[in-house]
Design an enzyme around this catalytic site. Sequence first.
Site, mmCIF file in Angstrom:
data_model
loop_
_atom_site.group_PDB
_atom_site.id
_atom_site.type_symbol
_atom_site.label_atom_id
_atom_site.label_comp_id
_atom_site.label_asym_id
_atom_site.label_seq_id
_atom_site.Cartn_x
_atom_site.Cartn_y
_atom_site.Cartn_z
ATOM 1 N N ARG A 12 27.042 36.996 -56.901
ATOM 2 C CA ARG A 12 26.431 35.652 -56.838
ATOM 3 C C ARG A 12 24.923 35.747 -56.595
ATOM 4 O O ARG A 12 24.168 34.886 -57.052
ATOM 5 C CB ARG A 12 27.124 34.783 -55.785
ATOM 6 C CG ARG A 12 27.148 35.394 -54.411
ATOM 7 C CD ARG A 12 27.997 34.570 -53.456
ATOM 8 N NE ARG A 12 28.269 35.301 -52.236
ATOM 9 C CZ ARG A 12 28.297 34.747 -51.036
ATOM 10 N NH1 ARG A 12 28.074 33.457 -50.887
ATOM 11 N NH2 ARG A 12 28.571 35.468 -49.976
ATOM 12 N N SER A 39 25.788 29.141 -50.885
ATOM 13 C CA SER A 39 26.877 30.013 -51.357
ATOM 14 C C SER A 39 26.633 30.516 -52.773
ATOM 15 O O SER A 39 27.022 31.621 -53.122
ATOM 16 C CB SER A 39 28.208 29.262 -51.330
ATOM 17 O OG SER A 39 28.540 28.897 -50.017
ATOM 18 N N GLU A 60 32.028 17.184 -58.047
ATOM 19 C CA GLU A 60 31.957 18.131 -59.167
ATOM 20 C C GLU A 60 32.113 17.442 -60.516
ATOM 21 O O GLU A 60 31.470 17.816 -61.491
ATOM 22 C CB GLU A 60 33.017 19.226 -59.000
ATOM 23 C CG GLU A 60 32.817 20.123 -57.780
ATOM 24 C CD GLU A 60 33.358 19.542 -56.488
ATOM 25 O OE1 GLU A 60 34.005 18.467 -56.534
ATOM 26 O OE2 GLU A 60 33.147 20.150 -55.426
ATOM 27 N N PHE A 85 36.480 24.955 -58.353
ATOM 28 C CA PHE A 85 35.932 23.602 -58.533
ATOM 29 C C PHE A 85 35.128 23.491 -59.834
ATOM 30 O O PHE A 85 34.770 22.391 -60.254
ATOM 31 C CB PHE A 85 35.059 23.211 -57.339
ATOM 32 C CG PHE A 85 35.684 23.518 -56.002
ATOM 33 C CD1 PHE A 85 37.050 23.349 -55.820
ATOM 34 C CD2 PHE A 85 34.924 23.998 -54.948
ATOM 35 C CE1 PHE A 85 37.644 23.656 -54.600
ATOM 36 C CE2 PHE A 85 35.509 24.296 -53.730
ATOM 37 C CZ PHE A 85 36.864 24.129 -53.544
ATOM 38 N N HIS A 111 32.777 32.928 -56.233
ATOM 39 C CA HIS A 111 34.003 33.000 -55.441
ATOM 40 C C HIS A 111 35.259 33.018 -56.314
ATOM 41 O O HIS A 111 36.291 32.451 -55.947
ATOM 42 C CB HIS A 111 34.072 31.852 -54.439
ATOM 43 C CG HIS A 111 33.029 31.941 -53.347
ATOM 44 N ND1 HIS A 111 31.691 32.097 -53.605
ATOM 45 C CD2 HIS A 111 33.140 31.891 -52.004
ATOM 46 C CE1 HIS A 111 31.025 32.142 -52.469
ATOM 47 N NE2 HIS A 111 31.878 32.027 -51.479
ATOM 48 N N ASP A 119 39.198 32.665 -46.903
ATOM 49 C CA ASP A 119 39.422 31.243 -47.169
ATOM 50 C C ASP A 119 40.808 30.962 -47.747
ATOM 51 O O ASP A 119 41.303 29.838 -47.679
ATOM 52 C CB ASP A 119 38.351 30.686 -48.118
ATOM 53 C CG ASP A 119 37.077 30.328 -47.379
ATOM 54 O OD1 ASP A 119 37.125 30.236 -46.133
ATOM 55 O OD2 ASP A 119 36.032 30.143 -48.041
ATOM 56 N N ARG A 169 32.191 36.625 -54.631
ATOM 57 C CA ARG A 169 31.562 36.454 -53.328
ATOM 58 C C ARG A 169 31.148 37.756 -52.642
ATOM 59 O O ARG A 169 30.040 37.828 -52.104
ATOM 60 C CB ARG A 169 32.526 35.691 -52.409
ATOM 61 C CG ARG A 169 32.052 35.597 -50.980
ATOM 62 C CD ARG A 169 32.996 34.752 -50.132
ATOM 63 N NE ARG A 169 32.477 34.596 -48.789
ATOM 64 C CZ ARG A 169 32.855 35.346 -47.755
ATOM 65 N NH1 ARG A 169 33.753 36.287 -47.926
ATOM 66 N NH2 ARG A 169 32.335 35.143 -46.562
#
Lengths: 316, 281
Positions: A12, A39, A60, A85, A111, A119, A169
């Site tokens: 990322r 993020s 989104e 998302f 991610h 998560d 991530r």
Amino acid sequence: MKYDILNYADTRSGFGAGLLEAGKRNDNIVALCADLTGSLKMNAFASEFPERFFQTGISEANMIGMAAGLTIGGKIPFTGTFANFSTARVYDQVRQVVAYSQKNVKICASHAGISLGEDGATHQTLEDIALMKALPGMTVINTCDFNQTKQATIAIADYEGPVYLRFGRPKVPNFIPEDMPFEIGKAIVLEEGTDVTVIATGHLVWEALLAFDELAKEGISAEIINIHTIKPLDEEAIFKSLEKTKCVVTAEEHNILGGLGESVAGVLARNKPYPMEMVAVKDTFGQSGKPDELMEYYGLKSKNIVESVKKVLKRK
Amino acid sequence: MSTIKELKDISSQVRRDIIRMVHNAASGHPGGSLSITDYLVALYFEVMDHNPEKFDMDGIGQDLFFLSNGHTSPAFYSVLARSGYFPVKELATFRKIHSRLQGHPATMEGLPGVRVASGSLGQGLSVAIGAALAKKLNNDDKTVYCLTGDGELDEGQIWEAVTYAGGKNVDNIIAAVDYNHKQIDGDIEDVLPLLDLNAKFTAFGWHVLETDGHDMEKLLETLSIAKKETGKGKPVMILLHTVMGKGVDFMENDHKWHGTAPNDEQTEKALAQLLETLGDF
């Protein structure tokens, strides 16, 4: 193998660096983010080009629609949020106003996969490649390290058409040389070999290179191909390698259904079949845990590639 | 400048086109199309600064319009053709195989005047906001228009877009709601009440106007006020008080005409109520 770990970095951050660079090169590049600027590592772009950065909040669907609208007037929008998302949550929006409407939107997704870790499964999408490759006209790219993600981000800015760019991530080995060319739709032969072809994408590329060394110790010569562009698939590179090795293993951090493996299998089935094994998540959801523990548990390590290679060699 | 009579004549012809297109295709959505006709005619034939003969996707230096409730495509296509975007005779291909006039508007076939696909509801306002932001970045002072249905306001994405435009002062957009109080399953009030729409949009930071959506003079007056309100920090919303099926007595206020094509006899009966002013396609 002939690659060294240059440093450990997250893909990322490669995206963030690439976005900034692309933004400097082209004034028409704009970015949108749904409350995950940190993020997605989009802060540098946001502070360098505040007027070209749109914080949409946690909406989104609206972000995808706005991105499609921004292309009308010549902008090149990059949207940023987590992979789940960016795809499943907004699939109908991406389908209607981006893919079907042929808009030049770059959907950039962090991610992805199980390696986001703690998560858990709500955030660990393993279905996104399947969803996105099913959309006509959508280019699907899954990058393997910081350098490749940075290069891919710059490359998609110059490409006209909708793109799904998938990255992750955790900090992982950064090994692709900075000067290695990145061409959308072109596979990279990382190591040449004669006994088996291993086709890997994303975080599994490094695992494939580790497998290359392990296999070499046992006298097995593996050809390691990095397919970063899952759609359009570099069929020529696949067959060129398979004419030599006659068997193949695919490796990806995605559900076994609908991912790179199925794309490769489809091409082989429609043209010339070869024995094939797939290293992927076996049609299940993920769970909380440390990234490395999860990669181990779901069978996405170099040793799993080695096992699959031995299995496929017996089927030759 | 067109006279009110000229605009009303165009509306009558557009309504004839709608009935004949839907009848010809034996499918489509006449109710909402008849309901938005007068607003689209006001926009395309009087209010908007646009260039039908030389359509280009970016539309820089032009006003843009986005139809979010894509099922009202018959009205949209008729107005586009009648204002010069493509040949009027092409209306005969509506919903036929290999036509540029898809059941719901699309860009894939390259129909001039359509800038994004719509049909899956709730998405057009977000696209319009994006286009409005592109205009700001391009220092283009033209306006972006968007039309949604009222039933369409059930969609959550609409309120994401409404929140964004109000909260972030997207003040070069004029949106409108075709408030005919009908959706597929029946009255809005029975299916899912929208409550006080004016108060809702006002609370979200929009400048809200209301008008009779069929009275051409009032429409022009309201659009003129709306235009004056742009550039003042707030997006503008017009609630168009309309009648589903407007102009054909047996279709008016009856939700069954949302998505039903008239048969031969009904078509004849409908056309008898609508003056042919510009020549049928």
